[in-house]
Design a protein around this motif. Sequence first.
Motif, PDB file in Angstrom:
ATOM      1  N   GLN A  25       0.835  -1.196   0.000  1.00  0.00           N
ATOM      2  CA  GLN A  25       0.000   0.000   0.000  1.00  0.00           C
ATOM      3  C   GLN A  25       0.873   1.250   0.000  1.00  0.00           C
ATOM      4  OE1 GLN A  25      -0.510   2.378   2.691  1.00  0.00           O
ATOM      5  NE2 GLN A  25      -1.900   3.498   1.340  1.00  0.00           N
ATOM      6  N   THR A  28       2.777   1.719  -3.443  1.00  0.00           N
ATOM      7  CA  THR A  28       1.912   2.118  -4.562  1.00  0.00           C
ATOM      8  C   THR A  28       1.369   3.531  -4.357  1.00  0.00           C
ATOM      9  OG1 THR A  28       0.025   0.978  -3.549  1.00  0.00           O
ATOM     10  CG2 THR A  28       1.286  -0.237  -5.226  1.00  0.00           C
ATOM     11  N   ALA A  29       1.050   3.892  -3.112  1.00  0.00           N
ATOM     12  CA  ALA A  29       0.570   5.250  -2.840  1.00  0.00           C
ATOM     13  C   ALA A  29       1.678   6.267  -3.072  1.00  0.00           C
ATOM     14  CB  ALA A  29       0.044   5.356  -1.405  1.00  0.00           C
ATOM     15  N   LEU A  49      -5.630   8.381  -5.474  1.00  0.00           N
ATOM     16  CA  LEU A  49      -4.849   7.194  -5.793  1.00  0.00           C
ATOM     17  C   LEU A  49      -5.273   6.632  -7.137  1.00  0.00           C
ATOM     18  CD1 LEU A  49      -4.943   5.344  -2.347  1.00  0.00           C
ATOM     19  CD2 LEU A  49      -3.005   6.593  -3.332  1.00  0.00           C
ATOM     20  N   ALA A  53      -2.909   1.500  -6.551  1.00  0.00           N
ATOM     21  CA  ALA A  53      -2.760   1.964  -5.168  1.00  0.00           C
ATOM     22  C   ALA A  53      -4.102   1.901  -4.427  1.00  0.00           C
ATOM     23  CB  ALA A  53      -2.194   3.378  -5.137  1.00  0.00           C
TER      24      ALA A  53
END
Length: 132
Positions: A25, A28-29, A49, A53
């Motif tokens: 998480q 990807t964020a 996002l 994400a």
Amino acid sequence: MIPLPVEIQLLGWSVILLFVHVMLQGQTATRDRGLDWNAGPRDGDAKPLGPLAGRAQRALSNFQETWPAFIALALAITLTGRSGSWSQLGAWIWFGARIAYIPLYLGGVKYVRSLAWLISALGLLLMLVQLL
């Protein structure tokens, strides 16, 4: 060293699985929002996002919804000395299904992802049956 019950071993591994979720998480964020956002105080409105994400965030949230039940069951089964074939099988099913859930959710795989969640819930139910 005294061997640990399967449920407690998998409880330990589930903490690693939590960190996998958190790292996915976070990575990807950060890719979507930038390193400055991640390193900063994150005040104000965050940039939305992207799909990956967002899925990583929802997969983490979903894990956090069922993980407390697994923790409670693993501890209760161990503390009461009720570990047995059903609870051990249930713990393995829950853990395996939660691992499978990650790529299914990140990949946007419909229905099979929901089936993985249902299988993980079945694992918890088997643990509960063993406990009661």
